[in-house]
Design an enzyme around this catalytic site. Structure first.
Site, PDB file in Angstrom:
ATOM      1  N   ASP A 190      -9.936 -13.403  -5.139  1.00  0.00           N
ATOM      2  CA  ASP A 190      -9.673 -12.158  -4.430  1.00  0.00           C
ATOM      3  C   ASP A 190     -10.507 -12.130  -3.152  1.00  0.00           C
ATOM      4  OD1 ASP A 190      -8.612  -9.746  -3.896  1.00  0.00           O
ATOM      5  OD2 ASP A 190      -9.785  -8.628  -5.364  1.00  0.00           O
TER       6      ASP A 190
ATOM      7  N   LYS B  48      -6.646 -17.032  -9.030  1.00  0.00           N
ATOM      8  CA  LYS B  48      -6.299 -16.413  -7.752  1.00  0.00           C
ATOM      9  C   LYS B  48      -7.545 -15.679  -7.274  1.00  0.00           C
ATOM     10  CE  LYS B  48      -2.771 -13.652  -5.466  1.00  0.00           C
ATOM     11  NZ  LYS B  48      -3.651 -12.798  -4.699  1.00  0.00           N
TER      12      LYS B  48
ATOM     13  N   CYS C 264      -3.416  19.759  14.802  1.00  0.00           N
ATOM     14  CA  CYS C 264      -4.240  19.222  13.718  1.00  0.00           C
ATOM     15  C   CYS C 264      -4.925  17.934  14.163  1.00  0.00           C
ATOM     16  CB  CYS C 264      -3.389  18.976  12.484  1.00  0.00           C
ATOM     17  SG  CYS C 264      -4.394  18.423  11.095  1.00  0.00           S
TER      18      CYS C 264
ATOM     19  N   CYS D  86      -4.267  24.007   5.802  1.00  0.00           N
ATOM     20  CA  CYS D  86      -4.775  22.647   6.022  1.00  0.00           C
ATOM     21  C   CYS D  86      -6.306  22.676   6.078  1.00  0.00           C
ATOM     22  CB  CYS D  86      -4.203  22.101   7.331  1.00  0.00           C
ATOM     23  SG  CYS D  86      -4.993  20.584   7.892  1.00  0.00           S
TER      24      CYS D  86
ATOM     25  N   CYS E  98      -7.215  21.885  10.044  1.00  0.00           N
ATOM     26  CA  CYS E  98      -6.880  22.769  11.179  1.00  0.00           C
ATOM     27  C   CYS E  98      -6.486  24.180  10.748  1.00  0.00           C
ATOM     28  CB  CYS E  98      -5.771  22.143  12.019  1.00  0.00           C
ATOM     29  SG  CYS E  98      -4.172  22.212  11.207  1.00  0.00           S
TER      30      CYS E  98
ATOM     31  N   TYR F 219      -7.589 -24.710  -1.507  1.00  0.00           N
ATOM     32  CA  TYR F 219      -6.566 -24.967  -2.513  1.00  0.00           C
ATOM     33  C   TYR F 219      -5.327 -25.691  -1.995  1.00  0.00           C
ATOM     34  CZ  TYR F 219      -5.321 -20.393  -0.600  1.00  0.00           C
ATOM     35  OH  TYR F 219      -5.040 -19.357   0.247  1.00  0.00           O
TER      36      TYR F 219
ATOM     37  N   GLU G 243      -4.389 -22.401 -11.001  1.00  0.00           N
ATOM     38  CA  GLU G 243      -5.727 -22.137 -10.452  1.00  0.00           C
ATOM     39  C   GLU G 243      -5.992 -20.649 -10.517  1.00  0.00           C
ATOM     40  OE1 GLU G 243      -4.815 -23.296  -6.528  1.00  0.00           O
ATOM     41  OE2 GLU G 243      -4.729 -25.417  -7.047  1.00  0.00           O
TER      42      GLU G 243
ATOM     43  N   CYS H 228       0.777  19.673   6.249  1.00  0.00           N
ATOM     44  CA  CYS H 228       0.160  20.596   7.192  1.00  0.00           C
ATOM     45  C   CYS H 228       1.194  20.846   8.287  1.00  0.00           C
ATOM     46  CB  CYS H 228      -1.086  19.928   7.778  1.00  0.00           C
ATOM     47  SG  CYS H 228      -1.591  20.593   9.354  1.00  0.00           S
TER      48      CYS H 228
ATOM     49  N   LYS I 113      -0.655 -12.070 -12.241  1.00  0.00           N
ATOM     50  CA  LYS I 113      -1.817 -11.192 -12.098  1.00  0.00           C
ATOM     51  C   LYS I 113      -2.370 -10.735 -13.438  1.00  0.00           C
ATOM     52  CE  LYS I 113      -2.113  -9.891  -7.621  1.00  0.00           C
ATOM     53  NZ  LYS I 113      -1.876  -8.601  -7.260  1.00  0.00           N
TER      54      LYS I 113
HETATM   55  S1  IVH Z   1      -1.621 -20.627  -2.818  1.00  0.00           S
HETATM   56  C1  IVH Z   1       2.166 -20.786  -0.542  1.00  0.00           C
HETATM   57  N1  IVH Z   1      -3.751 -20.572  -4.377  1.00  0.00           N
HETATM   58  O1  IVH Z   1      -3.392 -15.335  -2.565  1.00  0.00           O
HETATM   59  C2  IVH Z   1       0.997 -20.685  -1.414  1.00  0.00           C
HETATM   60  N2  IVH Z   1      -3.357 -18.730  -2.923  1.00  0.00           N
HETATM   61  O2  IVH Z   1      -0.855 -13.764  -2.552  1.00  0.00           O
HETATM   62  C3  IVH Z   1       0.152 -19.516  -1.133  1.00  0.00           C
HETATM   63  N3  IVH Z   1      -5.048 -16.978  -3.049  1.00  0.00           N
HETATM   64  O3  IVH Z   1      -2.546 -15.638   0.817  1.00  0.00           O
HETATM   65  C4  IVH Z   1      -1.238 -19.651  -1.419  1.00  0.00           C
HETATM   66  N4  IVH Z   1      -6.317 -17.932  -4.575  1.00  0.00           N
HETATM   67  O4  IVH Z   1      -5.005 -15.787   0.167  1.00  0.00           O
HETATM   68  C5  IVH Z   1      -3.031 -19.932  -3.438  1.00  0.00           C
HETATM   69  N5  IVH Z   1      -5.571 -20.623  -5.794  1.00  0.00           N
HETATM   70  C6  IVH Z   1      -4.876 -20.013  -4.854  1.00  0.00           C
HETATM   71  C7  IVH Z   1      -5.267 -18.760  -4.335  1.00  0.00           C
HETATM   72  C8  IVH Z   1      -4.470 -18.146  -3.369  1.00  0.00           C
HETATM   73  C9  IVH Z   1      -6.162 -16.881  -3.783  1.00  0.00           C
HETATM   74  C10 IVH Z   1      -4.554 -15.948  -2.105  1.00  0.00           C
HETATM   75  C11 IVH Z   1      -4.204 -16.476  -0.733  1.00  0.00           C
HETATM   76  C12 IVH Z   1      -2.773 -16.083  -0.490  1.00  0.00           C
HETATM   77  C13 IVH Z   1      -2.587 -14.984  -1.479  1.00  0.00           C
HETATM   78  C14 IVH Z   1      -1.137 -14.929  -1.877  1.00  0.00           C
END
Ligand code: IVH
Length: 696
Positions: free
Chosen positions: A139, A137, A452, A430, A433, A248, A135, A446, A336
């Site tokens: 943000d 991820k 400060c 600084c 201060c 999810y 899936e 500093c 990532k």
């Molecule tokens: S699974 C144990 N699925 O990413 C499984 N997380 O770095 C953990 N997140 O805290 C979560 N999209 O806030 C999962 N498709 C997705 C996600 C997802 C975003 C976030 C979530 C989690 C963080 C982990």
């Protein structure tokens, strides 16, 4: 009306507990049909992006419902679409202990590490091919949603993973979040759904435009906007800031739960919950890599931010067998995307001062859009880095934005024929201060520790922060006022603040002033590790604070410890030892601590085990599986740890005991194959009491 066992009785949720008078039945029927229609259109619009009626038609239905409910307030139910914005502004969020801890994910940045993950999974599960669910991820911010009998009853933020904040009112304003589930594949009586709250890019830009017009501060990126909105104490403000949601995962002890993650997410979909628009069931790791490439290519065309993909072992049995580490599952990883980079020019170099006195050079940039977000400042980390990268005012630089981190200046890009400005000169004094600065390694400090104001503000912010003393109601602005008005000159002055002083400041009313004073009063009962973190001793974060607290048991003992003695402790190296020793040798620090004590701060001692007396479970390794009736897994873990044992997630030949509750997973089979002692709940309880466990 035929009763559906999965659908809740409407009257159970209203304030009305008497049987309904027959005369109201037609109204009730009409109300329910209107609500049903509106819910359907909410789902079509906000979850499926497939509206079937115009906004005007929708508004008409909504008004009709509002009017009818206005005439019959006794028939309003909490799951009615009119109940999304309700409740008065809160003073603070209450805390929620998560039923299941919210884990985070290990991140990988390259294909090789993802393949290594697959190899490990294959090896541990003893299988040649593993199916994965992939899936995007998102943000945003993770949230936990609880539904009872299909009705949304509670929603919480992640917090520290164990305890979050109750943001139910704010979550209700999210139109993509159903206040009542559809029956779909049949939802469990009690279900905890996990998801991510985020803001779509067009909504984020519109919000920032509006804030600019209103002369208010804008948000740096959609994630900050979502977090600021979700943690708004006034739900009517949240309602004007469009958040959305994707779900999810869900947890439920329901035995008919699907066998795979992919099917579980489909179940969420069938209950009307929004799920990731793109997701894939992959038969091999190679297919997840292809999904990663496709999502990466699509990333810029998406109306929301994603920072990678999440790869999860699809079968729940596989997940259970792999188990979890302390903070992340061993069955999932985030893969990532590389950070986004853009070119821009440096307009200036500012220097900020943190609580430790470290000076951080910051590049002030010609505003540039990186992945939908305008960046006008980027960190240059320290003076040595400015010199190494040779960044000067007027230069063209490459700037990178990686998720939540402050943007970074990656490098200077030489432009043929350019005339460059003078080199950056590290400040001799600084900027706040004017005390002189000294360089230690790559960092300039500093020297004005006590004079400060920037350092003082930083120390106060740190002392009250969640990870330290967790004193609510003291934001950056308030702290700045305390310092600028001369009310607070060191940490101990916090405990001298009076109501009159607070009331004279901007933003305080009778109630908030009283509450802050109560919070401060409460904080006088200070747990040793939190207090140690709060002092802001260099190198003493939450882990080292716990190590010190557990070893010495009292602040006094830590204060007296010498560098050599400290260094003899496992996990304490020479740098930490020197920093702790010198902190407690400094008269000014001792004076502040002494004054805090005089003002009533009592740092709680904790019991330490005398050296040499092993605890009954010392060296013993436990694995928990299945559900225990009389305690949660966390409680069981705490009990084991309090007797000196360790809890791990997977069974191996080193495991001493497997504690099996009802519906144990594959760990039980593993335990038998390794001939590990298996105890049921009763056996576990007698083991605890035989070894002297008591609740106190
Ligand atoms: S699974 C144990 N699925 O990413 C499984 N997380 O770095 C953990 N997140 O805290 C979560 N999209 O806030 C999962 N498709 C997705 C996600 C997802 C975003 C976030 C979530 C989690 C963080 C982990």
């Amino acid at each position: 009306m035929k009763s559906d066992p999965m659908q809740p009785d409407l009257f159970e949720n209203s304030s009305h507990s008497l049987p309904m008078p027959p005369s109201l039945r037609p109204v009730q029927k009409k109300l329910e049909s209107l609500r049903q229609t509106i819910r359907r259109h909410d789902e079509l619009y906000y979850v499926r992006s497939r509206p079937e009626i115009s906004d005007a038609e929708y508004d008409k239905l909504f008004r009709e419902l509002q009017e009818l409910e206005g005439q019959h307030p006794e028939l309003v139910t909490p799951d009615s679409p009119t109940q999304r914005v309700g409740g008065a502004p809160l003073d603070q969020f209450s805390k929620v202990t998560h039923e299941f801890p919210l884990l985070s994910l290990d991140s990988e940045m390259d294909e090789g590490s993802v393949l290594a993950f697959d190899q490990r999974v294959k090896r541990e599960l003893g299988r040649e091919q593993i199916g994965y669910s992939a899936e995007p991820k998102y943000d945003g911010l993770s949230v936990e949603l609880t539904y009872e009998k299909g009705i949304f009853v509670r929603g919480a933020t992640r917090g520290d993973g164990t305890i979050g904040e109750d943001v139910t009112h704010n979550l209700k304003t999210i139109r993509a979040l159903p206040l009542r589930l559809k029956n779909g594949t049949g939802y469990p009586f009690h279900v905890v759904v996990r998801g991510e709250v985020f803001m779509k890019l067009p909504d984020f830009h519109a919000l920032n435009r509006r804030l600019t017009e209103q002369g208010e501060e804008t948000f740096a990126n959609p994630r900050n906007a979502s977090s600021g909105t979700l943690r708004q104490l006034d739900p009517s403000i949240t309602a004007t800031r469009p958040l959305t949601l994707t779900c999810y995962d869900y947890m439920s002890p329901d035995p008919s739960r699907p066998k795979t993650h992919f099917e579980a997410v489909s179940a969420l979909d069938s209950w009307g919950l929004p799920i990731p628009q793109y997701r894939r069931h992959c038969r091999s790791i190679e297919e997840t890599l292809a999904f990663h490439r496709e999502m990466f290519d699509q990333r810029d065309a998406l109306p929301f931010e994603i920072d990678g993909i999440v790869i999860k072992v699809d079968s729940f049995q596989g997940q259970e067998a792999l188990g979890v580490k302390s903070r992340s599952p061993r069955w999932a990883i985030a893969y990532k995307f590389p950070p986004r980079k853009e070119l821009t020019t440096v307009q200036g170099i500012a220097v900020s001062v943190g609580r430790t006195g470290a000076l951080t050079p910051i590049a002030l940039l010609d505003p540039v859009e990186i992945g939908g977000v305008t960046v006008s400042r980027a960190s240059l980390h320290n003076v040595e880095e400015v010199a190494r990268k040779d960044v000067r005012v007027g230069d063209t630089v490459k700037v990178e934005r990686a998720g939540d981190v402050i943007p970074d200046v990656v490098e200077r890009i030489p432009v043929p024929g350019e005339t460059r400005g003078p080199e950056f000169t590290p400040p001799a004094t600084c900027p706040v201060c004017q005390s002189h600065t000294i360089q230690e390694g790559p960092i300039l400090y500093c020297t004005g520790q006590t004079v400060c104001s920037a350092q003082l503000k930083g120390s106060l912010e740190h002392y009250v922060s969640k990870g330290a003393m967790n004193i609510d109601g003291l934001g950056k602005k308030t702290i700045a006022q305390f310092v600028d008005e001369g009310l607070v000159k060191n940490l101990s002055d916090l405990y001298l603040l009076t109501k009159d002083q607070l009331l004279a400041l901007e933003g305080f009313a009778d109630k908030s002033a009283t509450q802050l004073l109560e919070e401060l009063e409460k904080s006088k009962d200070a747990p040793l590790p939190r207090f140690l973190i709060g002092l802001g001793i260099r190198h003493v974060g939450s882990h080292i604070a716990k190590v010190l607290a557990n070893h010495y048991g009292s602040l006094q003992a830590i204060q007296r410890a010498s560098k050599d003695e400290l260094q003899a402790i496992y996990e304490i190296g020479p740098e930490i030892a020197a920093s702790v020793e010198s902190f407690f040798q400094e008269e000014r620090n001792l004076a502040v601590i002494a004054r805090m004590k005089d003002l009533g701060v009592q740092v709680q001692d904790i019991a330490v085990q005398a050296a040499g007396t092993a605890k009954p479970f010392s060296g013993k390794i436990f694995v928990l599986t299945g559900t225990l009736d009389s305690m949660s897994r966390d409680e069981a873990k705490q009990k084991i740890e309090s007797l000196g044992g360790r809890v791990t997630s997977s069974v191996s030949k080193n495991t001493d005991y497997v504690i099996a509750g009802t519906d144990p997973g594959s760990k039980l089979e593993k335990a038998h194959s390794f001939r590990v002692t298996v105890l049921d709940e009763a056996g576990f309880e007698s083991l605890l009491s035989d070894n002297g466990f008591s609740e106190n």
